[in-house]
Scaffold this motif. Structure first.
Motif, PDB file in Angstrom:
ATOM      1  N   ASP A   1     -42.545   7.849  -0.439  1.00 51.52           N
ATOM      2  CA  ASP A   1     -42.361   8.614   1.157  1.00 51.52           C
ATOM      3  C   ASP A   1     -42.014   7.715   1.627  1.00 51.52           C
ATOM      4  OD1 ASP A   1     -45.426   7.574   0.589  1.00 51.52           O
ATOM      5  OD2 ASP A   1     -45.495   8.636   2.738  1.00 51.52           O
ATOM      6  N   THR A   2     -41.915   7.795   3.722  1.00 51.62           N
ATOM      7  CA  THR A   2     -41.505   6.486   3.529  1.00 51.62           C
ATOM      8  C   THR A   2     -42.526   5.978   5.424  1.00 51.62           C
ATOM      9  OG1 THR A   2     -39.800   7.565   5.493  1.00 51.62           O
ATOM     10  CG2 THR A   2     -38.950   6.381   2.910  1.00 51.62           C
ATOM     11  N   ARG A   3     -43.496   7.033   5.018  1.00 54.66           N
ATOM     12  CA  ARG A   3     -44.625   6.884   5.886  1.00 54.66           C
ATOM     13  C   ARG A   3     -45.608   5.561   6.037  1.00 54.66           C
ATOM     14  NH1 ARG A   3     -48.314  11.223   7.986  1.00 54.66           N
ATOM     15  NH2 ARG A   3     -45.900  12.464   8.630  1.00 54.66           N
ATOM     16  N   MET A   4     -46.088   4.479   6.978  1.00 56.91           N
ATOM     17  CA  MET A   4     -47.162   3.794   6.785  1.00 56.91           C
ATOM     18  C   MET A   4     -47.635   3.799   8.153  1.00 56.91           C
ATOM     19  SD  MET A   4     -46.211  -0.594   6.030  1.00 56.91           S
ATOM     20  CE  MET A   4     -45.812  -0.707   7.654  1.00 56.91           C
TER      21      MET A   4
ATOM     22  N   ILE B   1     -50.165   5.784  12.936  1.00 52.05           N
ATOM     23  CA  ILE B   1     -48.441   5.811  12.193  1.00 52.05           C
ATOM     24  C   ILE B   1     -48.121   4.394  12.646  1.00 52.05           C
ATOM     25  CG2 ILE B   1     -46.054   6.746  11.926  1.00 52.05           C
ATOM     26  CD1 ILE B   1     -47.181   9.284  11.783  1.00 52.05           C
ATOM     27  N   LEU B   2     -47.572   3.150  11.762  1.00 49.19           N
ATOM     28  CA  LEU B   2     -47.452   1.984  12.478  1.00 49.19           C
ATOM     29  C   LEU B   2     -45.279   2.665  12.560  1.00 49.19           C
ATOM     30  CD1 LEU B   2     -49.239  -0.646  10.465  1.00 49.19           C
ATOM     31  CD2 LEU B   2     -49.397   0.235  12.825  1.00 49.19           C
ATOM     32  N   THR B   3     -45.307   3.200  10.915  1.00 46.76           N
ATOM     33  CA  THR B   3     -43.766   3.749  11.175  1.00 46.76           C
ATOM     34  C   THR B   3     -43.170   4.713  10.441  1.00 46.76           C
ATOM     35  OG1 THR B   3     -40.888   2.865  11.130  1.00 46.76           O
ATOM     36  CG2 THR B   3     -42.837   1.430   9.705  1.00 46.76           C
ATOM     37  N   ARG B   4     -42.523   5.334  10.590  1.00 45.11           N
ATOM     38  CA  ARG B   4     -41.712   6.210  10.012  1.00 45.11           C
ATOM     39  C   ARG B   4     -40.592   6.437   8.627  1.00 45.11           C
ATOM     40  NH1 ARG B   4     -43.973  11.286  12.108  1.00 45.11           N
ATOM     41  NH2 ARG B   4     -45.060  10.891  14.049  1.00 45.11           N
ATOM     42  N   GLU B   5     -40.018   4.840   9.394  1.00 46.49           N
ATOM     43  CA  GLU B   5     -38.582   4.640   8.215  1.00 46.49           C
ATOM     44  C   GLU B   5     -39.230   3.154   7.037  1.00 46.49           C
ATOM     45  OE1 GLU B   5     -35.651   6.253   8.237  1.00 46.49           O
ATOM     46  OE2 GLU B   5     -36.608   7.698   9.523  1.00 46.49           O
TER      47      GLU B   5
ATOM     48  N   GLY C   1     -46.119  11.155   4.579  1.00 47.05           N
ATOM     49  CA  GLY C   1     -45.079  12.459   5.292  1.00 47.05           C
ATOM     50  C   GLY C   1     -44.091  11.445   5.872  1.00 47.05           C
ATOM     51  N   ASP C   2     -42.743  12.520   6.495  1.00 50.40           N
ATOM     52  CA  ASP C   2     -42.145  11.693   7.099  1.00 50.40           C
ATOM     53  C   ASP C   2     -40.450  11.937   6.892  1.00 50.40           C
ATOM     54  OD1 ASP C   2     -43.088  10.596   9.835  1.00 50.40           O
ATOM     55  OD2 ASP C   2     -44.081   9.156   8.917  1.00 50.40           O
ATOM     56  N   LYS C   3     -40.377  11.041   5.655  1.00 51.13           N
ATOM     57  CA  LYS C   3     -39.078  11.249   4.501  1.00 51.13           C
ATOM     58  C   LYS C   3     -39.095  10.881   2.914  1.00 51.13           C
ATOM     59  CE  LYS C   3     -35.457   9.584   6.945  1.00 51.13           C
ATOM     60  NZ  LYS C   3     -34.148   8.327   6.866  1.00 51.13           N
ATOM     61  N   LEU C   4     -38.827  11.480   1.628  1.00 48.93           N
ATOM     62  CA  LEU C   4     -38.684  10.932   0.803  1.00 48.93           C
ATOM     63  C   LEU C   4     -37.549  10.267   0.353  1.00 48.93           C
ATOM     64  CD1 LEU C   4     -40.123  11.412  -1.845  1.00 48.93           C
ATOM     65  CD2 LEU C   4     -39.015  13.290  -2.307  1.00 48.93           C
TER      66      LEU C   4
ATOM     67  N   GLU D   1     -31.466   9.081  -2.849  1.00 48.32           N
ATOM     68  CA  GLU D   1     -31.621  10.287  -2.292  1.00 48.32           C
ATOM     69  C   GLU D   1     -32.606  11.299  -1.772  1.00 48.32           C
ATOM     70  OE1 GLU D   1     -31.513  14.609  -4.694  1.00 48.32           O
ATOM     71  OE2 GLU D   1     -29.985  13.709  -5.851  1.00 48.32           O
ATOM     72  N   TYR D   2     -32.448  11.002   0.042  1.00 44.89           N
ATOM     73  CA  TYR D   2     -33.385  11.722   0.598  1.00 44.89           C
ATOM     74  C   TYR D   2     -33.801  13.168   0.630  1.00 44.89           C
ATOM     75  CZ  TYR D   2     -32.416   6.700   2.089  1.00 44.89           C
ATOM     76  OH  TYR D   2     -32.491   5.699   1.880  1.00 44.89           O
ATOM     77  N   LEU D   3     -35.064  13.117   1.903  1.00 42.60           N
ATOM     78  CA  LEU D   3     -35.552  14.525   2.030  1.00 42.60           C
ATOM     79  C   LEU D   3     -36.122  14.483   2.818  1.00 42.60           C
ATOM     80  CD1 LEU D   3     -35.603  17.758   1.022  1.00 42.60           C
ATOM     81  CD2 LEU D   3     -38.295  16.804  -0.065  1.00 42.60           C
TER      82      LEU D   3
END
Length: 223
Positions: free
Chosen positions: A32-35, A41-45, A200-203, A216-218
């Motif tokens: 996932d892309t959550r930090m 949450i510091l960043t979602r990307e 969370g946020d993005k896979l 691929e992204y989800l």
């Protein structure tokens, strides 16, 4: 009044989850892309996946500053190897290098929990799973990070890896097709995101096969 000392630590845990599945001729690595830190949450990307070689990808959770330092060391060691041998390191070779690098720092470890995935010299998928001080094992699938306690029982139930104690030794690859493995990874993360606040946020999914590498992204839950 008693004097209070600042409770400072050189480590933090930025959360997140990583999964890798090896097949007969492919390897799927996802994170996932959550930090986060604590409840912030510091960043979602933020990508937790790093391509170390053409057929070798590292996914890491834990303390992302240590992860970055570890990735720099591995990149430098790999560049030295390429100059000396005029070829890229194999995935099992990179697996041993990562183990040595982590073990070298065992008295002040990199707070990084790694899954290394790729293709071996025969073109078979391979996954190596690690602890923070370099103990590693080649497996058919693995999960690391804050959601690993939720994801791993599900993967065990779906894939039932053969025991390493069985003789003759069984191949540590999963019987799934590439599309089935990708669908399983997406299900894992959709489920883990419901229960783990640090995932969370993005896979982000990387698929390695004989044709090369694709992403691929989800989208996942953002709360």
């Amino acid at each position: 009044m008693t004097k209070q000392h600042a409770n400072w630590s050189p480590y933090d845990n930025n959360g997140g989850s990583c999964v890798a599945i090896a097949g007969a001729d492919y390897c799927v690595i996802a994170a996932d892309t959550r930090m986060s830190t604590g409840y912030n949450i510091l960043t979602r990307e933020y990508s937790k996946i790093c391509q170390l070689a053409d057929k070798c990808v590292l996914a890491s959770s834990g303390f992302q500053a240590d992860v970055k330092a570890l990735q720099k060391v591995l990149a430098a060691r790999h560049l030295t190897y390429q100059h000396q041998h005029n070829k890229q390191m194999s995935c099992p070779g990179m697996g041993q290098l990562l183990s040595n690098t982590l073990y070298y720092k065992r008295f002040f470890p990199y707070y990084a929990f790694n899954v290394l995935g790729g293709l071996d010299s025969e073109g078979k998928g391979c996954v190596f799973t690690y602890d923070a001080v370099g103990s590693y094992e080649r497996v058919g699938y693995s999960a690391q990070g804050s959601g690993s306690t939720l994801i791993m029982p599900f993967l065990d139930n779906q894939l039932k890896s053969p025991s390493p104690l069985l003789l003759p030794a069984q191949d540590a690859v999963t019987p799934l097709s590439e599309d089935e493995a990708i669908a399983l990874v997406k299900t894992c993360f959709a489920s883990a995101t419901e229960r783990d606040i640090y995932t969370g946020d993005k896979l982000e999914i990387l698929i390695l096969n004989r044709d090369g590498l694709r992403r691929e992204y989800l989208e996942l839950r953002k709360d």
